[in-house]
Design a protein around this motif. Structure first.
Motif, PDB file in Angstrom:
ATOM      1  N   THR A 152     -20.785   0.792  10.201  1.00 63.62           N
ATOM      2  CA  THR A 152     -20.164  -0.484  10.551  1.00 63.62           C
ATOM      3  C   THR A 152     -19.146  -0.852   9.484  1.00 63.62           C
ATOM      4  OG1 THR A 152     -21.921  -1.743   9.439  1.00 63.62           O
ATOM      5  CG2 THR A 152     -22.171  -1.345  11.804  1.00 63.62           C
ATOM      6  N   ARG A 153     -18.060  -1.454   9.928  1.00 61.77           N
ATOM      7  CA  ARG A 153     -16.998  -1.930   9.041  1.00 61.77           C
ATOM      8  C   ARG A 153     -16.757  -3.397   9.361  1.00 61.77           C
ATOM      9  NH1 ARG A 153     -13.297  -0.632   4.654  1.00 61.77           N
ATOM     10  NH2 ARG A 153     -11.411  -1.807   5.037  1.00 61.77           N
ATOM     11  N   ASP A 154     -16.949  -4.258   8.389  1.00 59.76           N
ATOM     12  CA  ASP A 154     -16.819  -5.704   8.596  1.00 59.76           C
ATOM     13  C   ASP A 154     -17.682  -6.178   9.760  1.00 59.76           C
ATOM     14  OD1 ASP A 154     -15.005  -5.883   6.491  1.00 59.76           O
ATOM     15  OD2 ASP A 154     -13.293  -5.485   7.797  1.00 59.76           O
ATOM     16  N   GLY A 155     -18.864  -5.584   9.891  1.00 62.30           N
ATOM     17  CA  GLY A 155     -19.815  -5.995  10.910  1.00 62.30           C
ATOM     18  C   GLY A 155     -19.629  -5.356  12.266  1.00 62.30           C
ATOM     19  N   ALA A 156     -18.531  -4.629  12.467  1.00 61.13           N
ATOM     20  CA  ALA A 156     -18.265  -3.989  13.758  1.00 61.13           C
ATOM     21  C   ALA A 156     -18.621  -2.506  13.680  1.00 61.13           C
ATOM     22  CB  ALA A 156     -16.797  -4.150  14.145  1.00 61.13           C
ATOM     23  N   GLN A 157     -19.307  -2.014  14.705  1.00 57.65           N
ATOM     24  CA  GLN A 157     -19.697  -0.611  14.703  1.00 57.65           C
ATOM     25  C   GLN A 157     -18.480   0.285  14.893  1.00 57.65           C
ATOM     26  OE1 GLN A 157     -23.106   0.277  17.084  1.00 57.65           O
ATOM     27  NE2 GLN A 157     -22.845   2.488  16.951  1.00 57.65           N
ATOM     28  N   VAL A 158     -18.450   1.379  14.136  1.00 56.81           N
ATOM     29  CA  VAL A 158     -17.369   2.356  14.208  1.00 56.81           C
ATOM     30  C   VAL A 158     -17.962   3.684  14.665  1.00 56.81           C
ATOM     31  CG1 VAL A 158     -15.559   3.564  12.940  1.00 56.81           C
ATOM     32  CG2 VAL A 158     -16.168   1.210  12.313  1.00 56.81           C
ATOM     33  N   HIS A 159     -17.401   4.257  15.708  1.00 56.25           N
ATOM     34  CA  HIS A 159     -17.917   5.515  16.239  1.00 56.25           C
ATOM     35  C   HIS A 159     -17.229   6.694  15.554  1.00 56.25           C
ATOM     36  CE1 HIS A 159     -20.229   3.534  19.339  1.00 56.25           C
ATOM     37  NE2 HIS A 159     -19.168   2.836  19.684  1.00 56.25           N
ATOM     38  N   LEU A 160     -18.031   7.560  14.938  1.00 56.77           N
ATOM     39  CA  LEU A 160     -17.528   8.761  14.283  1.00 56.77           C
ATOM     40  C   LEU A 160     -18.106   9.996  14.959  1.00 56.77           C
ATOM     41  CD1 LEU A 160     -17.942   7.906  10.466  1.00 56.77           C
ATOM     42  CD2 LEU A 160     -15.978   7.440  11.949  1.00 56.77           C
ATOM     43  N   THR A 161     -17.353  11.095  14.920  1.00 57.77           N
ATOM     44  CA  THR A 161     -17.911  12.366  15.356  1.00 57.77           C
ATOM     45  C   THR A 161     -18.902  12.843  14.302  1.00 57.77           C
ATOM     46  OG1 THR A 161     -16.268  13.749  14.243  1.00 57.77           O
ATOM     47  CG2 THR A 161     -15.703  12.934  16.451  1.00 57.77           C
ATOM     48  N   ARG A 162     -19.700  13.845  14.653  1.00 64.43           N
ATOM     49  CA  ARG A 162     -20.656  14.390  13.690  1.00 64.43           C
ATOM     50  C   ARG A 162     -19.956  14.856  12.418  1.00 64.43           C
ATOM     51  NH1 ARG A 162     -25.617  15.392  16.010  1.00 64.43           N
ATOM     52  NH2 ARG A 162     -25.631  15.349  18.277  1.00 64.43           N
ATOM     53  N   ARG A 163     -18.849  15.547  12.610  1.00 63.07           N
ATOM     54  CA  ARG A 163     -18.164  16.115  11.459  1.00 63.07           C
ATOM     55  C   ARG A 163     -17.539  15.023  10.605  1.00 63.07           C
ATOM     56  NH1 ARG A 163     -19.200  21.434  10.495  1.00 63.07           N
ATOM     57  NH2 ARG A 163     -18.285  22.200  12.421  1.00 63.07           N
ATOM     58  N   GLU A 164     -16.956  14.015  11.242  1.00 66.96           N
ATOM     59  CA  GLU A 164     -16.400  12.897  10.483  1.00 66.96           C
ATOM     60  C   GLU A 164     -17.491  12.205   9.676  1.00 66.96           C
ATOM     61  OE1 GLU A 164     -13.023  11.990  13.900  1.00 66.96           O
ATOM     62  OE2 GLU A 164     -14.718  10.620  13.630  1.00 66.96           O
ATOM     63  N   PHE A 165     -18.648  12.008  10.314  1.00 65.37           N
ATOM     64  CA  PHE A 165     -19.758  11.368   9.614  1.00 65.37           C
ATOM     65  C   PHE A 165     -20.206  12.222   8.430  1.00 65.37           C
ATOM     66  CE2 PHE A 165     -23.929   9.870   8.625  1.00 65.37           C
ATOM     67  CZ  PHE A 165     -23.951   8.532   8.996  1.00 65.37           C
ATOM     68  N   ALA A 166     -20.282  13.537   8.641  1.00 66.48           N
ATOM     69  CA  ALA A 166     -20.724  14.431   7.573  1.00 66.48           C
ATOM     70  C   ALA A 166     -19.762  14.405   6.391  1.00 66.48           C
ATOM     71  CB  ALA A 166     -20.870  15.851   8.108  1.00 66.48           C
ATOM     72  N   VAL A 167     -18.451  14.372   6.673  1.00 69.21           N
ATOM     73  CA  VAL A 167     -17.459  14.293   5.591  1.00 69.21           C
ATOM     74  C   VAL A 167     -17.624  12.985   4.829  1.00 69.21           C
ATOM     75  CG1 VAL A 167     -14.997  14.103   5.069  1.00 69.21           C
ATOM     76  CG2 VAL A 167     -15.788  15.816   6.713  1.00 69.21           C
ATOM     77  N   LEU A 168     -17.741  11.881   5.570  1.00 67.78           N
ATOM     78  CA  LEU A 168     -17.897  10.575   4.930  1.00 67.78           C
ATOM     79  C   LEU A 168     -19.151  10.533   4.065  1.00 67.78           C
ATOM     80  CD1 LEU A 168     -17.110   7.583   4.578  1.00 67.78           C
ATOM     81  CD2 LEU A 168     -18.441   7.099   6.658  1.00 67.78           C
ATOM     82  N   TRP A 169     -20.277  10.988   4.619  1.00 72.09           N
ATOM     83  CA  TRP A 169     -21.530  10.910   3.864  1.00 72.09           C
ATOM     84  C   TRP A 169     -21.506  11.818   2.635  1.00 72.09           C
ATOM     85  CZ3 TRP A 169     -24.984   7.351   3.577  1.00 72.09           C
ATOM     86  CH2 TRP A 169     -26.171   7.600   2.889  1.00 72.09           C
ATOM     87  N   HIS A 170     -20.848  12.959   2.763  1.00 73.50           N
ATOM     88  CA  HIS A 170     -20.737  13.850   1.601  1.00 73.50           C
ATOM     89  C   HIS A 170     -19.977  13.157   0.474  1.00 73.50           C
ATOM     90  CE1 HIS A 170     -20.345  17.402  -0.844  1.00 73.50           C
ATOM     91  NE2 HIS A 170     -19.028  17.310  -0.807  1.00 73.50           N
TER      92      HIS A 170
END
Length: 230
Positions: A152-170
């Motif tokens: 979530t960004r500023d309270g709004a949910q943001v949809h990421l692909t698996r790979r985008e999420f993995a890059v962000l979390w890394h």
């Protein structure tokens, strides 16, 4: 990996579709369904959600990029890994596919061994959110929950692909340390020798579009760093 792993191959060349099907059934023990048209593929997705999609771009009734955009707009297929398999080798086509949410891009002619390796790497991440570290990240503007695969960004949910999420979390997990393209490839793709390093740039660009330019910092000549929001 079991026979329950469902792979949809969207390819209008019958010989290539049959070759891909045999290869994945033999090497990855997948249940593979092939489709020559985009409308048939989308109809099948409404009945059963695939675990992975191998997607050609040049189809008789539509463009594969349109299908990719459609898949990413549906809740059921928003995070399904997509491997684009196409004769379009131009950088602009690769970037367009990755920007629309594809997880990987392989050009024709291709090696069956490389295809199997890339599919296996993507399927290992089908259950990625269940294998992420415990805990969540949150700051003044951003919240990331790996156990729920939610951002979530500023309270709004943001949809990421698996790979985008993995890059962000890394990047988050590095605690402010810089990660080079190669380090991100190794950590997220696991196929650094065969994936174009610019794939990382495309995913970073998409993350910035979705989360804001201030979330990930570029250090010229070094790599990328996550920036918390206070």
């Amino acid at each position: 990996m079991s026979l329950a792993t469902r792979v949809f191959v969207v390819e209008d060349d019958a010989d290539i579709a049959a070759m891909v099907r045999r290869q994945l059934e033999r090497t990855a023990a997948c249940a593979v369904a092939t489709f020559a048209r985009g409308d048939e593929f989308l109809a099948a997705c409404e009945i059963a959600t695939p675990d992975l999609v191998v997607l050609d771009l040049n189809l008789p009734d539509t463009d594969g990029l349109v299908l990719c955009r459609e898949l990413r707009s549906w809740d059921a297929t928003r995070t399904v890994p997509i491997l684009m398999l196409t004769a379009r080798a131009a950088e602009s086509d690769r970037v367009a596919g990755l920007d629309l949410g594809a997880d990987d891009y392989l050009t024709k002619p291709f090696s069956l061994r490389e295809l199997s390796a890339r599919v296996a790497a993507l399927l290992r991440r089908v259950g990625w959110e269940r294998g992420t570290p415990d805990g969540v990240y949150s700051d003044a503007r951003l919240a990331v929950d790996p156990s729920r695969f939610q951002v979530t960004r500023d309270g709004a949910q943001v949809h990421l692909t698996r790979r985008e999420f993995a890059v962000l979390w890394h990047l988050i997990s590095l605690g402010g340390r810089v990660a080079s393209r190669e380090q991100i490839l190794d950590a997220v793709w696991g196929l650094a020798s065969s994936v174009d390093p610019r794939t990382v740039d495309a995913h970073i660009r998409t993350l910035r579009k979705k989360l804001g330019d201030d979330v990930i910092e570029t250090l010229i000549g070094s790599g990328y760093r996550f920036r918390g929001q206070g």
